[in-house]
Structures are given as structure tokens and as C-alpha cells.
Design a protein around this motif. Structure first.
Motif, PDB file in Angstrom:
ATOM      1  N   ILE A   9     -38.351  67.591 -46.795  1.00 23.92           N
ATOM      2  CA  ILE A   9     -38.471  67.443 -45.328  1.00 23.92           C
ATOM      3  C   ILE A   9     -38.226  65.989 -44.974  1.00 23.92           C
ATOM      4  O   ILE A   9     -38.914  65.233 -45.213  1.00 23.92           O
ATOM      5  CB  ILE A   9     -39.507  68.115 -44.765  1.00 23.92           C
ATOM      6  N   ALA A  10     -37.132  66.021 -44.229  1.00 22.28           N
ATOM      7  CA  ALA A  10     -36.598  64.346 -43.627  1.00 22.28           C
ATOM      8  C   ALA A  10     -38.083  63.806 -43.040  1.00 22.28           C
ATOM      9  O   ALA A  10     -38.640  64.384 -42.252  1.00 22.28           O
ATOM     10  CB  ALA A  10     -35.502  64.527 -42.602  1.00 22.28           C
ATOM     11  N   ASN A  11     -38.170  62.655 -43.326  1.00 20.42           N
ATOM     12  CA  ASN A  11     -39.321  61.878 -42.655  1.00 20.42           C
ATOM     13  C   ASN A  11     -40.396  62.479 -42.769  1.00 20.42           C
ATOM     14  O   ASN A  11     -41.674  61.934 -42.213  1.00 20.42           O
ATOM     15  CB  ASN A  11     -38.975  61.629 -40.985  1.00 20.42           C
ATOM     16  N   ALA A  12     -40.796  63.053 -43.867  1.00 17.90           N
ATOM     17  CA  ALA A  12     -42.110  63.674 -44.121  1.00 17.90           C
ATOM     18  C   ALA A  12     -42.899  62.636 -45.022  1.00 17.90           C
ATOM     19  O   ALA A  12     -42.241  61.796 -45.800  1.00 17.90           O
ATOM     20  CB  ALA A  12     -41.946  64.966 -44.801  1.00 17.90           C
ATOM     21  N   ASP A  13     -44.203  62.565 -44.843  1.00 15.00           N
ATOM     22  CA  ASP A  13     -44.880  61.626 -45.611  1.00 15.00           C
ATOM     23  C   ASP A  13     -45.472  62.275 -46.760  1.00 15.00           C
ATOM     24  O   ASP A  13     -46.626  61.822 -47.546  1.00 15.00           O
ATOM     25  CB  ASP A  13     -45.851  60.944 -44.917  1.00 15.00           C
TER      26      ASP A  13
END
Length: 190
Positions: A141-145
Motif C-alpha cells: 500500500i503506497a505510503n503505508a507505514d
């Protein structure tokens, strides 16, 4: 393996009422805690003679002594992919289970699990073959931490590279698509 969740752990075939609950830290730290627990389950269970026998006989087949190592690996992979029904997590939870619990306790409907449970089962069977599996966590998931998927890896016998074994269903196999993912290899002591 989403973040800010409760980790529930099933051990030794115990039912839902007896599961262990742990509050996970947010982000990748929660993933690392989950991966550590996964490694601990596999390392413990692959040292148990009854689990090793069961893994070989039930998950690979009673004819496992006549099979090549490659055939045993393939049967173990097929068993964990096909015989353990994929079920996503309930909201707010990360669930882990040892092999016994995966097959007999997590669901009354039979062997079930998400990517983490299926990966623990597969790694346990691989350890029963005296292999050294590791877990691969993916951030899809893009930009997930946090990392949201996990599967099993094995180093290639020639020492060059590794092979992914993703026991999630064929229609949901992100572990096969490794080129554009952020990955974490988690190696645990056996």
C-alpha cells in the motif's frame, strides 16, 4: 499485516477462549513483533517430534520417505495453499496459530488462516524437512507505514537467490509479484 491491532495467538490446539492477546505497536514495529512471534512458534514446533511426524505424514504424505526433497517441498506448499482455507483477518486483529491450532482450533469449519497463519504452517512443515525457511513481509500500500502481507522464502540450494512460497490463494498471490514491492526478509533462529 495492518497496524495498530491486537495480536491473538492460538497455541496447542486451544480454542478461542484460551488465546493469548497482545497489543501491537503501530506501523512496522507491530510487524516486527508479529514476525518475531511467528518465528518463535515455528522454532518451537519444529523441535517437537509429534509435530514433525504429523507435518511429514499429514501435510506431505505417508510416502514422504520415497520422495525427493523438491517433491516434498512442493507437496508441503500445495497442502498449505489448498487444504488450509484462506480467511481474512477480523477487523482490528492480527491472528497467529501454530500448526495444530490452524488445523483444529481457529475455526470449527476446518483448517483456516490468513497469510500469516498459512505461512506459519508452511514454515513449520519446511522446518520438519530440516530446511531453514524465513518470512518475507511485503508493503503493498503506497505510503503505508506497515507491511500488509507475509509469505515464506527458502534460499536456493545453489546459494544464489531465494524462492518465494506464498500459500495464499492463486487469485490473491502478491508474493509472486516481487519486482515493485517493499520487502523485509525476517530470518529466525531454529
Amino acid at each position: 499485516m495492518p497496524n495498530g491491532r491486537i495480536l491473538q495467538i492460538y497455541r496447542d490446539g486451544r480454542r478461542r477462549e484460551e488465546r493469548q492477546l497482545i497489543q501491537l505497536p503501530r506501523g512496522a514495529q507491530g510487524n516486527l513483533r508479529t514476525l518475531a512471534e511467528m518465528g518463535e512458534i515455528v522454532a518451537h514446533d519444529c523441535r517437537q517430534p509429534d509435530v514433525r511426524r504429523f507435518a511429514l505424514d499429514a501435510c506431505i504424505g505417508s510416502d514422504h520417505r520415497q520422495l525427493s526433497l523438491d517433491d516434498k517441498i512442493e507437496r508441503a506448499f500445495q497442502y498449505c495453499r489448498d487444504a488450509i482455507v484462506y480467511r481474512p483477518e477480523p477487523a482490528g486483529y492480527e491472528t497467529l496459530a501454530d500448526l495444530w491450532s490452524c488445523l483444529y482450533a481457529v475455526s470449527d469449519a476446518g483448517p483456516t488462516g490468513d497469510c500469516a497463519i498459512k505461512s506459519v504452517a508452511l514454515a513449520t512443515v519446511f522446518c520438519s524437512l530440516n530446511l531453514r525457511p524465513f518470512f518475507v513481509a511485503l508493503k503493498q500500500i503506497a505510503n503505508a507505514d506497515y507491511f500488509n502481507h507475509v509469505f515464506v522464502g527458502l534460499d536456493n540450494a545453489d546459494g544464489k537467490g531465494w524462492t518465494a512460497y506464498d500459500p495464499t490463494p492463486p487469485e490473491f498471490r502478491p508474493g509472486d509479484l516481487l519486482d515493485s514491492r517493499v520487502m523485509l526478509h525476517y530470518r529466525f533462529r531454529i
